[in-house]
Scaffold this motif. Structure first.
Motif, PDB file in Angstrom:
ATOM      1  N   ARG A  98      12.628   6.531 -11.323  1.00  0.00           N
ATOM      2  CA  ARG A  98      13.251   7.715 -10.703  1.00  0.00           C
ATOM      3  C   ARG A  98      12.377   8.961 -10.830  1.00  0.00           C
ATOM      4  O   ARG A  98      12.298   9.783  -9.907  1.00  0.00           O
ATOM      5  CB  ARG A  98      14.632   7.962 -11.306  1.00  0.00           C
ATOM      6  CG  ARG A  98      15.452   9.025 -10.560  1.00  0.00           C
ATOM      7  CD  ARG A  98      15.607   8.659  -9.093  1.00  0.00           C
ATOM      8  NE  ARG A  98      16.148   9.730  -8.307  1.00  0.00           N
ATOM      9  CZ  ARG A  98      17.450   9.883  -8.032  1.00  0.00           C
ATOM     10  NH1 ARG A  98      18.328   9.017  -8.514  1.00  0.00           N
ATOM     11  NH2 ARG A  98      17.854  10.871  -7.291  1.00  0.00           N
ATOM     12  N   SER A  99      11.721   9.137 -11.958  1.00  0.00           N
ATOM     13  CA  SER A  99      10.879  10.324 -12.136  1.00  0.00           C
ATOM     14  C   SER A  99       9.692  10.283 -11.172  1.00  0.00           C
ATOM     15  O   SER A  99       9.312  11.316 -10.589  1.00  0.00           O
ATOM     16  CB  SER A  99      10.397  10.439 -13.582  1.00  0.00           C
ATOM     17  OG  SER A  99       9.560   9.349 -13.930  1.00  0.00           O
ATOM     18  N   GLN A 103       9.027  13.040  -8.162  1.00  0.00           N
ATOM     19  CA  GLN A 103       7.741  13.743  -8.079  1.00  0.00           C
ATOM     20  C   GLN A 103       7.088  13.524  -6.717  1.00  0.00           C
ATOM     21  O   GLN A 103       6.495  14.447  -6.143  1.00  0.00           O
ATOM     22  CB  GLN A 103       6.812  13.256  -9.184  1.00  0.00           C
ATOM     23  CG  GLN A 103       7.211  13.705 -10.585  1.00  0.00           C
ATOM     24  CD  GLN A 103       6.364  13.043 -11.657  1.00  0.00           C
ATOM     25  OE1 GLN A 103       5.213  12.674 -11.422  1.00  0.00           O
ATOM     26  NE2 GLN A 103       6.931  12.865 -12.836  1.00  0.00           N
ATOM     27  N   LEU A 104       7.193  12.282  -6.211  1.00  0.00           N
ATOM     28  CA  LEU A 104       6.616  11.973  -4.901  1.00  0.00           C
ATOM     29  C   LEU A 104       7.271  12.816  -3.812  1.00  0.00           C
ATOM     30  O   LEU A 104       6.581  13.399  -2.962  1.00  0.00           O
ATOM     31  CB  LEU A 104       6.787  10.484  -4.605  1.00  0.00           C
ATOM     32  CG  LEU A 104       6.279   9.995  -3.239  1.00  0.00           C
ATOM     33  CD1 LEU A 104       4.777  10.173  -3.133  1.00  0.00           C
ATOM     34  CD2 LEU A 104       6.674   8.534  -3.019  1.00  0.00           C
ATOM     35  N   LEU A 105       8.596  12.902  -3.823  1.00  0.00           N
ATOM     36  CA  LEU A 105       9.298  13.698  -2.816  1.00  0.00           C
ATOM     37  C   LEU A 105       8.915  15.178  -2.900  1.00  0.00           C
ATOM     38  O   LEU A 105       8.739  15.850  -1.873  1.00  0.00           O
ATOM     39  CB  LEU A 105      10.805  13.543  -2.978  1.00  0.00           C
ATOM     40  CG  LEU A 105      11.452  12.291  -2.384  1.00  0.00           C
ATOM     41  CD1 LEU A 105      12.964  12.353  -2.556  1.00  0.00           C
ATOM     42  CD2 LEU A 105      11.108  12.114  -0.913  1.00  0.00           C
ATOM     43  N   MET A 106       8.790  15.681  -4.103  1.00  0.00           N
ATOM     44  CA  MET A 106       8.398  17.085  -4.278  1.00  0.00           C
ATOM     45  C   MET A 106       7.013  17.339  -3.698  1.00  0.00           C
ATOM     46  O   MET A 106       6.777  18.347  -3.029  1.00  0.00           O
ATOM     47  CB  MET A 106       8.430  17.456  -5.763  1.00  0.00           C
ATOM     48  CG  MET A 106       9.826  17.600  -6.336  1.00  0.00           C
ATOM     49  SD  MET A 106       9.823  17.949  -8.119  1.00  0.00           S
ATOM     50  CE  MET A 106       8.960  19.518  -8.150  1.00  0.00           C
ATOM     51  N   GLY A 254      -0.506  11.291  -8.576  1.00  0.00           N
ATOM     52  CA  GLY A 254      -0.961  10.532  -9.734  1.00  0.00           C
ATOM     53  C   GLY A 254      -0.256   9.212  -9.963  1.00  0.00           C
ATOM     54  O   GLY A 254      -0.305   8.656 -11.061  1.00  0.00           O
ATOM     55  N   ILE A 255       0.403   8.673  -8.943  1.00  0.00           N
ATOM     56  CA  ILE A 255       1.038   7.358  -9.061  1.00  0.00           C
ATOM     57  C   ILE A 255      -0.024   6.287  -8.827  1.00  0.00           C
ATOM     58  O   ILE A 255      -0.651   6.247  -7.762  1.00  0.00           O
ATOM     59  CB  ILE A 255       2.187   7.208  -8.040  1.00  0.00           C
ATOM     60  CG1 ILE A 255       3.297   8.208  -8.374  1.00  0.00           C
ATOM     61  CG2 ILE A 255       2.727   5.778  -8.034  1.00  0.00           C
ATOM     62  CD1 ILE A 255       4.405   8.271  -7.337  1.00  0.00           C
ATOM     63  N   LYS A 256      -0.227   5.415  -9.792  1.00  0.00           N
ATOM     64  CA  LYS A 256      -1.305   4.429  -9.712  1.00  0.00           C
ATOM     65  C   LYS A 256      -0.819   3.023  -9.350  1.00  0.00           C
ATOM     66  O   LYS A 256      -1.604   2.089  -9.294  1.00  0.00           O
ATOM     67  CB  LYS A 256      -2.067   4.396 -11.044  1.00  0.00           C
ATOM     68  CG  LYS A 256      -2.769   5.725 -11.346  1.00  0.00           C
ATOM     69  CD  LYS A 256      -3.553   5.677 -12.644  1.00  0.00           C
ATOM     70  CE  LYS A 256      -4.245   7.015 -12.901  1.00  0.00           C
ATOM     71  NZ  LYS A 256      -5.011   7.001 -14.170  1.00  0.00           N
ATOM     72  N   LYS A 257       0.469   2.868  -9.136  1.00  0.00           N
ATOM     73  CA  LYS A 257       1.007   1.564  -8.728  1.00  0.00           C
ATOM     74  C   LYS A 257       0.545   1.239  -7.304  1.00  0.00           C
ATOM     75  O   LYS A 257       0.290   2.150  -6.518  1.00  0.00           O
ATOM     76  CB  LYS A 257       2.532   1.585  -8.789  1.00  0.00           C
ATOM     77  CG  LYS A 257       3.092   1.761 -10.188  1.00  0.00           C
ATOM     78  CD  LYS A 257       4.606   1.888 -10.172  1.00  0.00           C
ATOM     79  CE  LYS A 257       5.170   2.053 -11.573  1.00  0.00           C
ATOM     80  NZ  LYS A 257       6.631   2.285 -11.572  1.00  0.00           N
ATOM     81  N   PRO A 258       0.444  -0.059  -6.965  1.00  0.00           N
ATOM     82  CA  PRO A 258       0.046  -0.449  -5.602  1.00  0.00           C
ATOM     83  C   PRO A 258       1.199  -0.238  -4.621  1.00  0.00           C
ATOM     84  O   PRO A 258       1.931  -1.168  -4.260  1.00  0.00           O
ATOM     85  CB  PRO A 258      -0.309  -1.935  -5.745  1.00  0.00           C
ATOM     86  CG  PRO A 258       0.517  -2.416  -6.895  1.00  0.00           C
ATOM     87  CD  PRO A 258       0.630  -1.241  -7.840  1.00  0.00           C
ATOM     88  N   VAL A 259       1.394   0.988  -4.195  1.00  0.00           N
ATOM     89  CA  VAL A 259       2.545   1.355  -3.374  1.00  0.00           C
ATOM     90  C   VAL A 259       2.286   1.057  -1.903  1.00  0.00           C
ATOM     91  O   VAL A 259       1.259   1.444  -1.348  1.00  0.00           O
ATOM     92  CB  VAL A 259       2.883   2.849  -3.550  1.00  0.00           C
ATOM     93  CG1 VAL A 259       3.983   3.276  -2.582  1.00  0.00           C
ATOM     94  CG2 VAL A 259       3.309   3.123  -4.987  1.00  0.00           C
ATOM     95  N   ILE A 260       3.225   0.353  -1.271  1.00  0.00           N
ATOM     96  CA  ILE A 260       3.242   0.173   0.183  1.00  0.00           C
ATOM     97  C   ILE A 260       4.628   0.592   0.652  1.00  0.00           C
ATOM     98  O   ILE A 260       5.490   0.934  -0.165  1.00  0.00           O
ATOM     99  CB  ILE A 260       2.925  -1.281   0.606  1.00  0.00           C
ATOM    100  CG1 ILE A 260       3.919  -2.264  -0.040  1.00  0.00           C
ATOM    101  CG2 ILE A 260       1.495  -1.646   0.244  1.00  0.00           C
ATOM    102  CD1 ILE A 260       3.750  -3.695   0.425  1.00  0.00           C
TER     103      ILE A 260
END
Length: 371
Positions: A98-99, A103-106, A254-260
């Motif tokens: 959730r955090s 942060q992504l939306l902000m 700064g999100i380092k997960k492999p996001v798709i």
């Protein structure tokens, strides 16, 4: 994957491959091997093994070969030999906590010039800075923000995003006078079947109202200025644009997960299952699954079971922290108590102390420490 998408998809469609200019009897294994490399490159960008796309290509090309033989254009045409289609082992779904999501939306709101929070009309929305020379512009980030909101409230699939239409959204009043956000989404194939989904989260009403206000009354909901191939919206650049902007924003925050894009669906499901415990009930889960374009088995396997595992492990850690002997067997605990007595240490095993008090006995305690 439908046939039109297989044929016309941007860059990866059959129609864009060099061998389409050859006579059908001149197509070779090498042509197909080169095509597989194109598909693999796309797979690296979106985090897919592309096995479904390759199987669709194989099916469609084989179908064309059958037609060529049956029409007597090439009566002796041999079937093509296709490169091996590898299917990667399914990994555990990647989702944002959730955090990270907040942060992504902000960050995306900031990249969109904070216009996402403004109650603006369509004319004002179109005036937000935009250029076709660079996807990373303010208006595109507003579209990205809205697309993520749709995922959060309605749990759509990645292939649904390019075909979403504004007129499919509705704010209705139920029998109790409560406003509810509704998505009446037509099925992709043939556009005949209608699937009605109702947002579970109450704040969806205000969010959907704001998004609808900045759009035309009818037409494509996202990036309506992008052309869509006839009867094949998923063949447009909408999906690529959403993915590239999402991944850019993740890097920025700064999100380092492999996001798709599908990561957002996993995130929405995980947080909903976590926040609404009543979904553990069989009937409630079945209703929610039907509402969210998935199955109860999928929700249980990928989200509820994981939440239960995490909760169980957390409870065990808390018990072990509060009483280190709680996870020992009775035999192990007895040996430890005897060792403590022999060494003159205070006995701290609460279970054994309770048993001794109940029996009217108590292990000898070191002088000056007993109570």
């Amino acid at each position: 994957v439908n046939e039109r998408s297989t044929w016309f998809a941007d860059a990866t469609g059959i129609c864009h491959q060099p061998f389409v200019n050859k006579s059908i009897d001149k197509i070779t294994y090498k042509d197909l091997l080169d095509y597989w490399k194109v598909l693999d490159k796309k797979g690296l960008e979106i985090g897919s093994d592309m096995s479904k796309a390759k199987k669709a290509v194989k099916t469609l090309i084989n179908k064309l070969f059958v037609i060529a033989r049956e029409n007597q254009d090439f009566p002796k045409l041999d079937n093509l030999q296709f490169p091996v289609i590898h299917t990667a082992e399914k990994k555990e779904a990647v989702y944002l906590d959730r955090s990270e999501y907040d942060q992504l939306l902000m960050k995306i709101a900031m990249l969109g010039g904070d216009k996402v929070h403004q109650n603006i009309k369509h004319e004002e929305f179109i005036d937000i800075p935009w250029t076709e020379r660079d996807r990373k512009n303010e208006r595109n980030f507003v579209e990205l923000y809205d697309a993520i909101q749709v995922m959060w409230y309605f749990y759509l699939r990645a292939e649904d995003m390019p075909r979403l239409r504004t007129e499919w959204f509705e704010i209705k009043v139920d029998d109790d006078g409560e406003e509810v956000a509704i998505l009446k989404m037509e099925a992709a194939k043939g556009m005949r079947d209608l699937k009605i989904s109702e947002a579970y989260r109450p704040e969806a009403v205000a969010v959907v109202k704001k998004m609808l206000k900045r759009r035309k009354e009818t037409g494509y909901f996202l990036f309506d200025w992008y052309a869509r191939p006839f009867n094949n919206p998923s063949g447009s650049q909408v999906g690529d644009t959403l993915n590239s902007l999402l991944q850019y924003a993740c890097v920025e925050v700064g999100i380092k997960k492999p996001v798709i894009w599908t990561t957002l669906r996993h995130t929405a499901f995980m947080e909903t299952c976590r926040e609404f415990p009543h979904l553990n009930e069989v009937r409630e889960l079945n209703i929610f699954a039907d509402n969210a374009y998935t199955s109860a088995d999928t929700l249980r396997k990928h989200y509820l079971n994981k939440i239960d595992r995490q909760s169980s492990a957390k409870r065990a850690r808390r018990i072990a922290t509060a009483d280190p002997t709680a996870t020992m067997t009775m035999q192990e605990r007895s040996k430890k108590v005897q060792a403590d007595i022999k060494a003159g240490r205070k006995v701290k095993d609460k279970k054994f102390l309770e048993m001794d008090i109940a029996e009217g006995t108590r292990p000898p305690q070191p002088k000056g420490k007993a109570k």
